[in-house]
Design a protein around this motif. Structure first.
Motif, PDB file in Angstrom:
ATOM      1  N   GLU A   1       1.198   4.001  -3.011  1.00 63.56           N
ATOM      2  CA  GLU A   1       0.889   5.418  -2.805  1.00 63.56           C
ATOM      3  C   GLU A   1       2.048   6.298  -3.252  1.00 63.56           C
ATOM      4  O   GLU A   1       1.835   7.356  -3.860  1.00 63.56           O
ATOM      5  CB  GLU A   1       0.576   5.669  -1.324  1.00 63.56           C
ATOM      6  CG  GLU A   1      -0.759   5.075  -0.881  1.00 63.56           C
ATOM      7  CD  GLU A   1      -0.958   5.139   0.620  1.00 63.56           C
ATOM      8  OE1 GLU A   1       0.008   5.524   1.335  1.00 63.56           O
ATOM      9  OE2 GLU A   1      -2.069   4.808   1.094  1.00 63.56           O
TER      10      GLU A   1
ATOM     11  N   GLN B   1       0.825  -1.207   0.000  1.00 64.18           N
ATOM     12  CA  GLN B   1       0.000   0.000   0.000  1.00 64.18           C
ATOM     13  C   GLN B   1       0.861   1.259   0.000  1.00 64.18           C
ATOM     14  O   GLN B   1       0.614   2.195  -0.785  1.00 64.18           O
ATOM     15  CB  GLN B   1      -0.914   0.002   1.222  1.00 64.18           C
ATOM     16  CG  GLN B   1      -1.776   1.262   1.338  1.00 64.18           C
ATOM     17  CD  GLN B   1      -2.601   1.296   2.617  1.00 64.18           C
ATOM     18  OE1 GLN B   1      -3.028   0.248   3.108  1.00 64.18           O
ATOM     19  NE2 GLN B   1      -2.806   2.478   3.159  1.00 64.18           N
TER      20      GLN B   1
ATOM     21  N   SER C   1       2.206   6.336  -7.045  1.00 67.23           N
ATOM     22  CA  SER C   1       1.117   7.177  -7.550  1.00 67.23           C
ATOM     23  C   SER C   1       1.444   8.657  -7.391  1.00 67.23           C
ATOM     24  O   SER C   1       1.272   9.453  -8.321  1.00 67.23           O
ATOM     25  CB  SER C   1      -0.181   6.839  -6.824  1.00 67.23           C
ATOM     26  OG  SER C   1      -1.232   7.693  -7.237  1.00 67.23           O
ATOM     27  N   ASP C   2       1.953   9.049  -6.220  1.00 68.26           N
ATOM     28  CA  ASP C   2       2.269  10.460  -5.957  1.00 68.26           C
ATOM     29  C   ASP C   2       3.372  10.967  -6.881  1.00 68.26           C
ATOM     30  O   ASP C   2       3.258  12.054  -7.466  1.00 68.26           O
ATOM     31  CB  ASP C   2       2.690  10.650  -4.499  1.00 68.26           C
ATOM     32  CG  ASP C   2       1.536  10.470  -3.524  1.00 68.26           C
ATOM     33  OD1 ASP C   2       0.367  10.503  -3.981  1.00 68.26           O
ATOM     34  OD2 ASP C   2       1.793  10.275  -2.322  1.00 68.26           O
TER      35      ASP C   2
END
Length: 306
Positions: free
Chosen positions: A284, A280, A287-288
């Motif tokens: 994240e 996870q 993605s950022d």
């Protein structure tokens, strides 16, 4: 039609919508935008609008939101070409097989479903190719910023009050009781009762799979190996609670009624909570960093809305 079946069909629709129609008329190929000279057509825009509507629970999406996604997709493809990143057919097919399995079939069956809807498997593969390439670009370009420390994982688990469950590796054999497309709910319910009968008689993989092969319109698929981290929380709970040599409860899919024979279950190192949290946190960060890089690419690019 049961909620489970309806959700499966919606999932397939969502996957299909994001592909491009094979032989759209010339008028439908009107260019609505260009990204560094590469065109985005009216067909691309209409398909993305429908995809956003389905994934948004029926809420209509704006034209601008759909265009933004398509522009970013073109930037990803262009960046992959600039970095000379090539995605192999094997990588694409592996991802495609994962998608197909989630809607209850293999690549060939999924391709037929798309073709039957007048959709192109090759264009869907191109989208997968772009996604895989972009993931590689972000991981390579921002590697130092993506590292997840063990302490960060432990702190995040404690902050959420999660339990450290044991992680397993499962050896599975999917068993499908085929239901023809277009069958009414009563046919599915009848086949589900047959699946429950098979489950009651299934005592080991060696004998049980032979028993399944002797039934009408039953397909026993090739062996799969999945870890606790590979599956969602609900399926993980089902697999962990199913004894070795037994079948999982039947599930309704777009192809029929599916069960999984649990042929082996091996406890691994670490915990489910650690694996899930690490994935996870990594996701994240990817993605950022990807979003920030896309904003930079947009500022540097020539984008025309026609």
């Amino acid at each position: 039609m049961t909620n489970t079946l309806r959700n499966r069909f919606l999932g397939l629709a969502a996957l299909a919508i994001c592909t491009t129609i094979v032989a759209a008329p010339a008028s439908a190929q009107q260019v609505v935008a260009r990204v560094n000279g590469d065109p985005i057509t009216a067909v691309d825009l209409a398909q993305r609008l429908r995809l956003l509507q389905v994934s948004g629970g029926g809420k209509a999406a704006t034209r601008q939101a759909a265009l933004d996604e398509l522009i970013e997709q073109e930037l990803k493809l262009q960046t992959a070409r600039r970095y000379k990143i090539e995605v192999s057919e094997a990588e694409i097919n592996q991802q495609l097989a994962s998608i197909a399995s989630r809607v209850g079939g293999d690549i060939a069956a999924f391709g037929r479903q798309l073709q039957g809807a007048g959709l192109s498997l090759s264009s869907f593969k191109r989208k997968i190719q772009a996604d895989i390439a972009w993931n590689g670009i972000v991981r390579g370009k921002f590697q130092s910023r993506l590292q997840v420390r063990e302490r960060d994982v432990t702190d995040a688990i404690r902050a959420k009050g999660q339990n450290d469950g044991t992680a397993y590796t499962f050896t599975l054999r999917p068993v499908l009781l085929v239901v023809p497309n277009g069958s009414n709910p009563a046919v599915y319910e009848s086949r589900k009762r047959e699946a429950e009968g098979l489950r009651a008689r299934f005592q080991s993989c060696d004998e049980g799979l032979q028993l399944a092969r002797g039934l009408r319109d039953v397909v026993v698929r090739e062996q799969l190996t999945r870890s606790s981290a590979d599956v969602g929380a609900k399926q993980r709970e089902i697999l962990e609670s199913t004894a070795v040599g037994k079948l999982t409860p039947p599930d309704i899919t777009s192809s029929g009624i599916e069960l999984f024979a649990v042929c082996n279950k091996v406890a691994g190192k670490g915990s489910v909570a650690e694996t899930d949290m690490r994935q996870q946190m990594m996701g994240e960060r990817i993605s950022d960093e990807g979003k920030k890089y896309l904003r930079e690419l947009r500022r540097q690019s020539s984008i025309q809305i026609l």
